[in-house]
Design an enzyme around this catalytic site. Sequence first.
Site, PDB file in Angstrom:
ATOM      1  CG  HIS A  87     -33.103  -8.175  10.126  1.00  0.00           C
ATOM      2  ND1 HIS A  87     -33.859  -9.337   9.791  1.00  0.00           N
ATOM      3  CD2 HIS A  87     -32.140  -7.948   8.864  1.00  0.00           C
ATOM      4  CE1 HIS A  87     -33.279  -9.806   8.787  1.00  0.00           C
ATOM      5  NE2 HIS A  87     -32.457  -9.095   8.072  1.00  0.00           N
ATOM      6  CG  ASP A 239     -36.471 -10.594  11.222  1.00  0.00           C
ATOM      7  OD1 ASP A 239     -36.640  -9.525  11.094  1.00  0.00           O
ATOM      8  OD2 ASP A 239     -35.410 -11.120  10.976  1.00  0.00           O
ATOM      9  CB  SER A 661     -32.994  -9.503   4.970  1.00  0.00           C
ATOM     10  OG  SER A 661     -31.899 -10.398   5.477  1.00  0.00           O
TER      11      SER A 661
END
Length: 725
Positions: A87, A239, A661
Site C-alpha cells: 500500500h 502487504d 507502514s
Amino acid sequence: MNFKKILLSGLMAVGTLSASADEGMWVLHKIDPRTEAAMQQLGLKLNAQQLYDPESGVSLKDAVVDFGDFCSGVVVSKDGLVFTNHHCGFGAIQSLSTTEDDILKNGFVAHSYAEERPAEGLYVNFLQQSIDVTDRVMAGINAERRKDMADPNRPYRTEQELYQQTGAEILEKIYQEYRQQYPGPKYEVRAQAFYGQSKAYISIYKVYRDIRLVFTPTQTLGKFGGDTDNWMWPRQTCDFSVFRIYADKDGNPAEYSAENVPYHPKRWAQVSLQGYAPGDYCMTIGYPGSTSRYLSSYGITERMEMQNKPRIEVRGLKQDVWTKWMKRERAIGIKYASKFASSSNYWKNSIGMNKALADLGVVSQKEQLEQRIQNWVNLSEARKVRFGKMLPTLKELYAKRGNLVRNIMYFNETLSGCEIATVARQADRLLLAQGDEDKAVCRKAYEDYLKDYDERLDEEATATLLKNLAARLDAQYLPTIIDTVKNKFNGDYAAYARDLFSRSAVVGPDAISKVEKMDKEALQRDPALQFRQEMAAAYGMLAVEVNQYSADIEYNENLLTQAFLEMEQESPHYSDANFSMRLSYGIIQDYTAGGMHYQYYTNSQSLLDKAAQQKEIEDYLLEDNIVSLLKQGDFGPYADKRTKEMQLCFLSNNDITGGNSGSPMFNGKGELIGLAFDGNWEAMSGDISFDPALQRCIGVDIRFVLYLIDKWGHADNLIREIGAK
C-alpha cells in the site's frame, strides 16, 4: 518551513525509558543506558551505538528509509533493494499500470536491472544525523526577554509571544544555516520540535530520487481482505512491494538517468528465515506520522465529534460514488485505485478511533488526569502563575471553536471530493505560468492530474457532495453556489453539476490545449474557475474564524503537556510522533478482546479458508493459480521450523501509527523478520491513548514475502541478492 509550533517555557530534562516496554516511539539518538538495558533485558543483542552512530556513519538506522515522506522502508541488499508495504508502493504501481499492462492487478517481476521500471516522482530519504539545537533557541529567547526587561521603551511581549514569534525566528535562522551547509536537492533539512515544543532538533537527510519498481504481488495478495479486513486481526495480507534505489556512478543522489547504477548502501538489513515465537524480542524502526497522546479531554472530544464524524460521513458518500464507477470500468478502477485506498484508509480509521475511544472511556480518563494536574498546580504559587489558567482557557476556547471546526471539516472533505476544483487550479496555474520552464512544469502537473481523473465520476460526486454540504453547513457559511443551485436549477444538484461540467473547458480530452489558447479573462469566466473561486471565498471566511482560536489553543495544549511532564518528571515519557525516525521495542504477543483470544500469527490455511468465501466477499478474491500454489504446500525453507506451518502475518506489541507502514520489524540480532503494515481494530484509539493490553502491531512475515518472490514470481535473481539466512 512552518515554525508556528515552537518552544514553550519550562524546559526540562526528559527521560527515554518507558515504564512499559511495549509503549513508546523513542528517538534513536537519545537512547540512554537505562533504555539500552531495558531492550537488552527483553532480548536485544545490539548496543545503542549499533542502532544509531552518525560518527562512524554505519548503524542499523542507515538501513531504514523515509519512503516518499509518507511511509517507511528498509534496504535489504548491497545493491539498494528496498522493501516496503504494497500500500506504500500503491501509487507508483498504479501510475505504471494501464489497461493493456495492468501490473496493479496482475503483479510485476523484474528479472534483471533492465526490466525495472522508473517510478516517477518517488524518492527515499536516508537520515544522516539529528542535532539538538534547543540550547541555542532558548539562549536567543532569554536574550530577548532580558532586552524587554531592560528597555522600558520596548513593546511589551507576553511569554506566549516570545516563544511563538521570537523562538520561531531563531529556529528559522538556525535552519537556514544548515540549509547552506546541506543544500538541496541532494539534501533535505528539517527543523522539528518535540515534547510539547520544549525540545528542538535539526535533522539532515540525503535524498535519492531515482527509484525503480522491482516486484509487486497481485492486488489480490497485496490488498487481500480490502476494506473488510482493514485495521482488523486476523490478517493474511501479503502487504509488500520491492523497489531499487539508483545513484550516479559515484553513489550520489541523482535525477533519473539511464546511466545511473544501483545504489550501494553503507548498511543493509540481513533477512532472517528463523521466524519468531511468543515472547521473542521485536523492534520497529521507522517514521510514525502523528500522535496526540498528550491531547486534552477537550481536544479529544473535538477530534471525535467535530472532525471524525464529518470525515466519516462525507468520505462514505464519496466512496460510494467512486466504487460504482470503478466497478463499471476497469480503466476508472486503475485511475482511482490509489485515491480510493487513501480515502478509505482514514475513513475506516476514523470510525475505529471513535469506537475505541468511546469503548475505552478515554475522555473520562483524561478528565481524571487533568484533575490530578490541576491539584498539583494548586500546591504551588509558582505553578499557579505558569499553569493556573490553561485548563479553564482550553475549555473556553474549544467551546468557541468546536462548531467552526465541524463546519470547516465538512468543507474540507467536500472540496477534496469535488475534484473539478483541483482541475481548475491546475488550469489556472498553467495560464499564469511565466517562461517556458515554468509552463512546462505546470503543463506536466496538469497532465499528471488528468491521467488519474474521470469527469463523469467527478460530476456525480460533485452533485452528491454539494447536496450534502448544503444540508450540513450552518447557513452563514454556505457558498453562493448553493443559492445558484436553488434559484437557477430548482435545487437539482445533478442538473447544476451537468451544466458545470458541460460548459467548462478545463476538463475533457483536449482540455489542456483549450486552456493554453485562452486569455486570462476567458479562463476566469469558465464555470469551473468560478466554482473554485466561490468555494474558496466561503472557505476562507470560515478559516479566518477558526484560526482566531487555534494559536491560543495550541499554546495552552503545550502548557498542559509541560505541566504533565513536570508533574511526572521521575517517570520518563516519550515525545509524540512527528514523522521523525523512531524506535519501538517490545515482544511477539497475542491478545484477548471481547471475550475472544487471538493467537499471534496466521497461516496459509487461514488464507485458503477466506479465499473459499470469495463469491460472497469480494475482498477475499484470490486467483486460481495462487490458490493452487498454496494448496501444494511446498513451502520449503519458508515454513516455520517450530510450527511447521507457512506463517503469513504476526502480532507484536510494538507502538506504531500511520507513517510506520513499511517499517522493518527486527529480531534481537537486528535481523529482518517482517514489515509492519497495520494495527488492530480494538485499539484504534492508539494515536491518542495507548492501551498495552490491546494495542498490537500487525506485520507481514518476511518468509511469506520471500515465498511469493520465489514460488510465485520465480525471481531467483532477487532471492540470491537478498541472501536470506
